[in-house]
Design an enzyme around this catalytic site. Structure first.
Site: not given
Ligand code: AHR
Length: 504
Positions: A349, A244, A25, A172-173, A300
């Protein structure tokens, strides 16, 4: 006793190589400084892309790269990133540090990067603050072979042939930074935007709808229920999911290094929750799509800690330790297990951000391959291989009142018939002995590699880049077609096993 039985003569599912995908990103030093330094940089580069980072990634056979975000994607206007660099408008990267984005890395640079890496491009288009026309024109600019306003513009900018692109994300999101939409609303927006994501010529796009945040099963249900076209077929090929590993409540507060066993355990327990997530999201998808036409795209995943002291909080820079290596191996084991539904996954990432596989030193040409990098390398043998069904009985790794299985494992057979088994031992204090039987084949020979270290937060630094790196594994023995595997505490092992057909 830990017992692993692998049905080495069975298996009918392929582990998509796209499970080993990446995500880069416009965030902190991922693109700028991490991947792209510009042609005039003293850091050795080819067309502005760091030679060292490209070589490291090529070594992993990286299958695809997602770009330009993330949250950045829903603020990105692609036309700002084409044409003469000195004339490009700037913008504020509001999500990530409020820094000025000069748009010097744009569409042409991204495709150059994918060409150098030999990987499939995966673009995430702007839904949150973009228009249907803007997305439509981006696809035309990239893929149309002929005379059209966008194809002509591409040619004016120095690229006569169109590129090919398969993977396209529509936002995205969108439940959060991508527009704060409700799932019912986004489903309609998705239907509209995707209509204009055209297949020009031979280029066939795999459309990915913005999916759920972690445990938001209602989002998946609503999208699956509302994205069929008039002919009854889904208007999407993939639906994404983000998860995450935090080891705590949001916002991320655990540290990447210097932690106790408490935090080691919390992170590894959270990493294993990916299994429950995939199970539950897949069950919902099965309800609407029993033939599994729509892929679950985990675009992600990874650890998210408090940023390193002294770094810009908006840049999400964190160290990466042996614990992250375990998180990665546990994730791959789980993705393999669900490979009938999980068609792609992307670590967040690639460079210098969150669970990065490569770290670059600011203002110098020094790079570090992280423990997570080494897991991608040790596991690359599973890319495109046949998943082998297995049964694993694991002893517990208990911590306080709680426990998780100590051992995690996965196995596959490659095109040449070699069986690869990867195992990890999450227990930071105890070695575990695993007895392993390969049903249906005779074992001809075995060799292996191991990733481990003396401390739970062992990591690589620019001064000591090889603290944590794979070594030859001597802890496996073969006896009457059984393997005994001595897994040291906090370790990950990959075995390569030559096999012959079992004699009846
Ligand atoms: O990876 C960091 C961020 O996490 C991304 O930009 C977003 O899609 C997610 O919340």
């Amino acid at each position: 006793m830990n017992q692993l039985t692998i049905n080495a003569d069975l298996g009918n599912q392929t582990i998509s190589r796209h499970i080993y995908g990446h995500f880069a990103e416009h965030l902190g030093r991922c693109i700028y400084g991490g991947i792209f330094v510009g042609e005039d940089s003293p850091i050795p580069n080819t067309n502005g892309l760091r030679n060292d980072v490209v070589a490291a990634l090529r070594n992993l056979n990286i299958p695809n790269l997602r770009w330009p975000g993330g949250c950045f994607a829903d603020e990105y206007h692609w036309m700002d990133g084409i044409g003469p660099k000195e004339e490009r408008p700037t913008m504020i990267n509001t999500h990530w540090g409020g820094v000025t984005e000069d748009n010097s890395f744009g569409t042409h640079d991204f495709f150059e990067l994918c060409e150098q890496l030999g990987c499939e491009p995966y673009i995430c288009g702007n839904v949150g603050s973009g228009t249907v026309q803007e997305m439509q024109q981006w696809v035309e600019y990239i893929t149309f072979d002929g005379i059209s306003p966008m194809a002509n513009l591409r040619k004016e900018n120095g690229r006569s042939d169109p590129w090919r692109i398969k993977y396209w994300g529509v936002g995205n999101e969108n439940w959060g930074c991508g527009g704060n939409m409700r799932p019912e609303y986004y489903a309609d927006v998705y239907r509209r935007f995707q209509t204009y994501v055209r297949n020009f010529g031979e280029n066939k796009i795999y459309k990915i709808a913005g999916g759920a945040n972690s445990f938001d099963y209602n989002w998946t249900d609503t999208l699956m229920a509302n994205t069929r076209g008039g002919h009854g077929r889904f208007l999407m090929h993939g639906l994404s999911l983000h998860y995450y590993t935090l080891g705590s409540e949001w916002p991320p507060s655990l540290t990447a290094t210097g932690f106790t066993e408490d935090e080691w355990f919390a992170i590894l327990r959270d990493a294993r929750r990916m299994d429950e997530l995939l199970q539950r999201h897949s069950t919902i998808m099965d309800k609407y799509d029993p033939n599994k036409e729509v892929g679950l795209i985990v675009d992600e995943w990874g650890t998210w800690y408090a940023v390193e002291p002294g770094t810009n909080p908006g840049f999400l820079f964190q160290q990466n330790s042996l614990r992250d290596a375990l998180v990665a191996s546990i994730h791959f084991d789980i993705f393999h297990r669900h490979c009938d539904r999980v068609h792609m996954a992307n670590i967040a990432q690639t460079v210098n951000v969150l669970q990065a596989i490569v770290l670059t030193e600011e203002g110098s040409d020094r790079v570090v391959l992280t423990p997570t990098y080494h897991i991608f390398e040790m596991y690359k043998v599973h890319q495109g291989a046949t998943l082998l069904p297995l049964d694993l009985r694991s002893e517990a790794y208990a911590y306080g009142e709680a426990s998780i299985p100590a051992i995690s494992a996965t196995a596959s057979r490659d095109a040449s018939g070699v069986v690869h088994i990867s195992l990890s031992n999450a227990d930071p204090r105890m070695e575990h002995l695993v007895t392993c039987r390969l049903a249906g084949v005779m074992i001809g020979g075995v060799n292996g590699r191991i990733l481990t270290a003396d401390t739970i937060d062992a990591h690589n630094t620019f001064d000591q880049p090889e603290n944590v790196k794979p070594a030859t594994f001597n802890g496996v023995s073969l006896n009457s077609n059984h393997l005994t595997i001595q897994m040291p505490s906090k370790s990950i092992v990959t075995l390569a096993i030559q096999t012959e057909e079992a004699r009846l």
